[in-house]
Write an enzyme that holds these catalytic residues in place. Structure first.
Site, PDB file in Angstrom:
ATOM      1  N   HIS A   1      36.203  -8.061   0.270  1.00  0.00           N
ATOM      2  CA  HIS A   1      34.859  -7.877  -0.333  1.00  0.00           C
ATOM      3  C   HIS A   1      34.592  -9.065  -1.250  1.00  0.00           C
ATOM      4  O   HIS A   1      35.147  -9.160  -2.346  1.00  0.00           O
ATOM      5  CB  HIS A   1      34.801  -6.565  -1.133  1.00  0.00           C
ATOM      6  CG  HIS A   1      33.443  -6.304  -1.725  1.00  0.00           C
ATOM      7  ND1 HIS A   1      32.854  -5.052  -1.672  1.00  0.00           N
ATOM      8  CD2 HIS A   1      32.561  -7.088  -2.382  1.00  0.00           C
ATOM      9  CE1 HIS A   1      31.668  -5.097  -2.266  1.00  0.00           C
ATOM     10  NE2 HIS A   1      31.469  -6.329  -2.728  1.00  0.00           N
TER      11      HIS A   1
ATOM     12  N   HIS B   1      31.519 -12.088  -2.633  1.00  0.00           N
ATOM     13  CA  HIS B   1      30.185 -12.712  -2.679  1.00  0.00           C
ATOM     14  C   HIS B   1      30.372 -14.215  -2.857  1.00  0.00           C
ATOM     15  O   HIS B   1      30.928 -14.656  -3.869  1.00  0.00           O
ATOM     16  CB  HIS B   1      29.364 -12.164  -3.854  1.00  0.00           C
ATOM     17  CG  HIS B   1      29.163 -10.680  -3.771  1.00  0.00           C
ATOM     18  ND1 HIS B   1      28.109 -10.109  -3.108  1.00  0.00           N
ATOM     19  CD2 HIS B   1      29.919  -9.652  -4.234  1.00  0.00           C
ATOM     20  CE1 HIS B   1      28.205  -8.798  -3.181  1.00  0.00           C
ATOM     21  NE2 HIS B   1      29.291  -8.484  -3.852  1.00  0.00           N
TER      22      HIS B   1
ATOM     23  N   ARG C   1      27.582 -16.318  -2.306  1.00  0.00           N
ATOM     24  CA  ARG C   1      26.252 -16.912  -2.560  1.00  0.00           C
ATOM     25  C   ARG C   1      25.969 -18.017  -1.544  1.00  0.00           C
ATOM     26  O   ARG C   1      26.525 -18.032  -0.464  1.00  0.00           O
ATOM     27  CB  ARG C   1      26.119 -17.420  -4.007  1.00  0.00           C
ATOM     28  CG  ARG C   1      26.649 -16.483  -5.079  1.00  0.00           C
ATOM     29  CD  ARG C   1      26.001 -15.124  -5.077  1.00  0.00           C
ATOM     30  NE  ARG C   1      26.386 -14.325  -6.247  1.00  0.00           N
ATOM     31  CZ  ARG C   1      26.365 -13.010  -6.285  1.00  0.00           C
ATOM     32  NH1 ARG C   1      25.996 -12.293  -5.242  1.00  0.00           N
ATOM     33  NH2 ARG C   1      26.699 -12.366  -7.376  1.00  0.00           N
TER      34      ARG C   1
ATOM     35  N   ASN D   1      24.325 -10.120   0.740  1.00  0.00           N
ATOM     36  CA  ASN D   1      23.182  -9.906  -0.163  1.00  0.00           C
ATOM     37  C   ASN D   1      22.652 -11.215  -0.745  1.00  0.00           C
ATOM     38  O   ASN D   1      22.566 -11.404  -1.945  1.00  0.00           O
ATOM     39  CB  ASN D   1      23.546  -8.907  -1.282  1.00  0.00           C
ATOM     40  CG  ASN D   1      24.693  -9.360  -2.167  1.00  0.00           C
ATOM     41  OD1 ASN D   1      25.565 -10.112  -1.747  1.00  0.00           O
ATOM     42  ND2 ASN D   1      24.697  -8.906  -3.401  1.00  0.00           N
TER      43      ASN D   1
ATOM     44  N   LYS E   1      26.858  -3.730   6.116  1.00  0.00           N
ATOM     45  CA  LYS E   1      26.910  -3.311   4.719  1.00  0.00           C
ATOM     46  C   LYS E   1      25.726  -2.433   4.367  1.00  0.00           C
ATOM     47  O   LYS E   1      24.575  -2.807   4.597  1.00  0.00           O
ATOM     48  CB  LYS E   1      26.892  -4.559   3.830  1.00  0.00           C
ATOM     49  CG  LYS E   1      26.958  -4.289   2.342  1.00  0.00           C
ATOM     50  CD  LYS E   1      28.286  -3.699   1.922  1.00  0.00           C
ATOM     51  CE  LYS E   1      28.251  -3.214   0.482  1.00  0.00           C
ATOM     52  NZ  LYS E   1      28.815  -4.155  -0.453  1.00  0.00           N
TER      53      LYS E   1
ATOM     54  N   HIS F   1      28.259   0.273  -0.497  1.00  0.00           N
ATOM     55  CA  HIS F   1      28.131   0.304  -1.962  1.00  0.00           C
ATOM     56  C   HIS F   1      27.783   1.751  -2.301  1.00  0.00           C
ATOM     57  O   HIS F   1      26.637   2.181  -2.136  1.00  0.00           O
ATOM     58  CB  HIS F   1      27.042  -0.655  -2.475  1.00  0.00           C
ATOM     59  CG  HIS F   1      26.924  -0.607  -3.969  1.00  0.00           C
ATOM     60  ND1 HIS F   1      27.370  -1.622  -4.794  1.00  0.00           N
ATOM     61  CD2 HIS F   1      26.462   0.358  -4.795  1.00  0.00           C
ATOM     62  CE1 HIS F   1      27.176  -1.275  -6.059  1.00  0.00           C
ATOM     63  NE2 HIS F   1      26.619  -0.072  -6.084  1.00  0.00           N
TER      64      HIS F   1
ATOM     65  N   HIS G   1      34.713  -1.197  -3.606  1.00  0.00           N
ATOM     66  CA  HIS G   1      34.921  -1.258  -5.067  1.00  0.00           C
ATOM     67  C   HIS G   1      34.904   0.114  -5.738  1.00  0.00           C
ATOM     68  O   HIS G   1      34.070   0.390  -6.586  1.00  0.00           O
ATOM     69  CB  HIS G   1      33.923  -2.218  -5.735  1.00  0.00           C
ATOM     70  CG  HIS G   1      32.470  -2.097  -5.355  1.00  0.00           C
ATOM     71  ND1 HIS G   1      31.823  -0.898  -5.169  1.00  0.00           N
ATOM     72  CD2 HIS G   1      31.528  -3.054  -5.143  1.00  0.00           C
ATOM     73  CE1 HIS G   1      30.559  -1.137  -4.869  1.00  0.00           C
ATOM     74  NE2 HIS G   1      30.347  -2.421  -4.833  1.00  0.00           N
TER      75      HIS G   1
ATOM     76  N   LEU H   1      28.699  -3.644 -11.128  1.00  0.00           N
ATOM     77  CA  LEU H   1      28.368  -2.352 -10.533  1.00  0.00           C
ATOM     78  C   LEU H   1      29.310  -2.082  -9.370  1.00  0.00           C
ATOM     79  O   LEU H   1      29.620  -3.021  -8.622  1.00  0.00           O
ATOM     80  CB  LEU H   1      26.909  -2.341 -10.061  1.00  0.00           C
ATOM     81  CG  LEU H   1      25.895  -2.269 -11.214  1.00  0.00           C
ATOM     82  CD1 LEU H   1      24.489  -2.525 -10.709  1.00  0.00           C
ATOM     83  CD2 LEU H   1      25.970  -0.915 -11.928  1.00  0.00           C
TER      84      LEU H   1
ATOM     85  N   ASP I   1      35.418  -8.197  -4.857  1.00  0.00           N
ATOM     86  CA  ASP I   1      34.019  -8.130  -5.288  1.00  0.00           C
ATOM     87  C   ASP I   1      33.682  -9.278  -6.237  1.00  0.00           C
ATOM     88  O   ASP I   1      32.836  -9.127  -7.117  1.00  0.00           O
ATOM     89  CB  ASP I   1      33.683  -6.774  -5.917  1.00  0.00           C
ATOM     90  CG  ASP I   1      32.191  -6.574  -6.129  1.00  0.00           C
ATOM     91  OD1 ASP I   1      31.391  -7.221  -5.427  1.00  0.00           O
ATOM     92  OD2 ASP I   1      31.810  -5.771  -7.014  1.00  0.00           O
TER      93      ASP I   1
ATOM     94  N   HIS J   1      27.651 -15.148 -11.111  1.00  0.00           N
ATOM     95  CA  HIS J   1      26.286 -15.328 -11.632  1.00  0.00           C
ATOM     96  C   HIS J   1      26.395 -16.393 -12.716  1.00  0.00           C
ATOM     97  O   HIS J   1      27.372 -16.392 -13.483  1.00  0.00           O
ATOM     98  CB  HIS J   1      25.757 -14.034 -12.270  1.00  0.00           C
ATOM     99  CG  HIS J   1      25.504 -12.922 -11.316  1.00  0.00           C
ATOM    100  ND1 HIS J   1      24.342 -12.809 -10.588  1.00  0.00           N
ATOM    101  CD2 HIS J   1      26.258 -11.856 -10.962  1.00  0.00           C
ATOM    102  CE1 HIS J   1      24.381 -11.717  -9.832  1.00  0.00           C
ATOM    103  NE2 HIS J   1      25.544 -11.123 -10.031  1.00  0.00           N
TER     104      HIS J   1
ATOM    105  N   ALA K   1      24.525  -7.928 -12.986  1.00  0.00           N
ATOM    106  CA  ALA K   1      25.771  -7.217 -12.690  1.00  0.00           C
ATOM    107  C   ALA K   1      26.635  -8.078 -11.779  1.00  0.00           C
ATOM    108  O   ALA K   1      26.156  -8.565 -10.754  1.00  0.00           O
ATOM    109  CB  ALA K   1      25.467  -5.890 -12.014  1.00  0.00           C
TER     110      ALA K   1
HETATM  111  C1  NCD Z   1      27.405  -7.733  -6.818  1.00  0.00           C
HETATM  112  C2  NCD Z   1      26.597  -9.039  -6.781  1.00  0.00           C
HETATM  113  O1  NCD Z   1      26.382  -9.644  -7.845  1.00  0.00           O
HETATM  114  O2  NCD Z   1      26.211  -9.459  -5.685  1.00  0.00           O
HETATM  115  N1  NCD Z   1      27.453  -7.261  -8.173  1.00  0.00           N
HETATM  116  C3  NCD Z   1      28.312  -6.385  -8.712  1.00  0.00           C
HETATM  117  O3  NCD Z   1      28.154  -6.022  -9.878  1.00  0.00           O
HETATM  118  N2  NCD Z   1      29.326  -5.897  -8.028  1.00  0.00           N
HETATM  119  C4  NCD Z   1      26.809  -6.737  -5.883  1.00  0.00           C
HETATM  120  C5  NCD Z   1      27.706  -5.552  -5.579  1.00  0.00           C
HETATM  121  O4  NCD Z   1      28.804  -5.701  -5.037  1.00  0.00           O
HETATM  122  O5  NCD Z   1      27.329  -4.418  -5.861  1.00  0.00           O
HETATM  123 ZN    ZN Z   2      30.062  -6.682  -4.106  1.00  0.00          ZN
HETATM  124 ZN    ZN Z   3      28.491  -3.303  -4.488  1.00  0.00          ZN
END
Ligand code: NCD
Ligand code: ZN
Ligand code: ZN
Length: 347
Positions: A17, A19, A21, A45, A103, A140, A178, A223, A251, A255, A267
């Protein structure tokens, strides 16, 4: 696994899992993951989200193009489900290898989820097709209703969505992403072999006090939000207990610092730089370092029906200083455990 006094060598792990970007941010964060993990389930996402096989292929190529020379890493792409997802197109994307999984973001649940599914009833035909194909649904798992307390959203999701959905599609492969609660641990353990869960470093290391330690702590905010200590303990027992239903998914969610340190902070916790080191710290604290390899490198591929990785990584018991910040393109990011010294480092 071979554990010598000060070194721990395990089969090369995967991150189930992640991200990454896009653009300069992606190019900046990718090496942190690729130095540790052979593969990762890459979350879709983006803005706009990755909803078609062509978009997934193009995103995969951008990731491969950004990979530094000599690094070996395989992105496993996912489809962002919407109310409009067409079952046949999803199945085609799965069969041709554009998608490894799909997802489910409940609309409004988290970062870039505005295009997510507004009601699970809207994707019944998609879920039926995924069950038929043996395609994994990554979830999620939080309801978004304003009348549900933010700390209860995962537990309510189990009752309101997961239990009825699995009753209707009993063979559907689901990864409860998560997980943060004892409720989720108990649910996954009681479910069939087709249900598993990923666990992040932050949900193993933090309880909700971390959000308010000496002031408001935006870098502990993700989150689903971190929960009470009893839940952290349950999630720890799950990760370190040896069950094949639980595996590593960071996860990692970068950011920019200014977007986190804001009157409405984003988040997401950027834990990629020292991910394996944080998991090793937890497994050592629990006295089960011998189980780290299965959690990090075996249970995930087994659930996804993918081969185990061939190579190895070695951790050594030595201080690893986590910097206060790292750069990704033009942006400054604050990593998880910033300013701390961890007890393990990648050799
Ligand atoms: C994730 C994100 O920033 O893309 N944020 C998070 O708090 N986990 C999205 C997600 O996995 O829910
Ligand atoms: Zn995530
Ligand atoms: Zn998530």
């Amino acid at each position: 696994m071979t554990a010598e006094t000060m070194r721990l060598t395990i089969r090369r792990p995967d991150d189930w899992h992640l991200h990454l970007r896009d653009g300069a941010m992606m190019a900046g964060v990718l090496p942190y993951t690729a130095r540790q993990f052979a593969r990762a389930i890459v979350m879709p996402n983006l803005a706009p989200p990755v909803t078609t096989p062509d978009a997934a292929d193009a995103y995969r190529q951008r990731i491969l193009d950004a990979l530094p020379e000599g690094m070996d890493f395989t992105p496993l792409m996912t489809c962002y489900l919407t109310d409009e997802t067409v079952p046949g197109q999803l199945a085609d994307g799965f069969q041709r290898g554009s998608f490894v999984a799909a997802k489910l973001y409940p609309a409004g649940a988290t970062t870039n989820s505005a295009h997510g599914v507004t009601d699970i009833a809207n994707i019944r035909a998609v879920l039926a097709e995924m069950e038929k194909q043996g395609m994994v649904l990554c979830v999620h798992g939080e309801v978004t209703r304003a009348d549900v307390d933010v700390f209860d959203r995962e537990a309510v999701f189990i009752e309101d969505v997961l239990i009825p959905t699995l009753a209707d599609f009993p063979g559907l492969k689901v990864v409860f992403e998560h997980i943060t609660t004892k409720d989720a641990v108990d649910f996954v353990l009681a479910a069939g072999d087709n249900v598993a869960a990923t666990i992040t470093p932050q949900h193993l290391m933090l309880n909700r006090n971390a959000l308010f330690e000496g002031g408001l702590r935006p870098h502990a905010y993700c989150l689903p939000v971190v929960k009470r200590e009893e839940h952290r303990r349950a999630v720890r027992r799950a990760a370190t207990g040896g069950s094949p239903k639980f595996f590593l998914g960071t996860d990692s969610a970068p950011h920019a610092r200014h977007a986190k340190e804001s009157s409405c902070g984003c988040a997401g916790i950027f834990n990629a730089p020292f991910a394996l080191e944080t998991y090793a710290t937890v497994f050592e604290e629990e006295g089960v370092l011998d189980r780290l390899e299965a959690f990090a490198s075996v249970h995930g591929p087994a659930f996804y029906d993918l081969p185990l990785n061939e190579g190895t990584v070695t951790l050594e018991k030595a201080p690893a200083m986590v910097p206060d910040a790292v750069q990704a393109g033009e942006e400054t990011l604050v990593p998880f455990c910033a300013g701390m010294t961890l007890g393990w480092r990648l050799a």
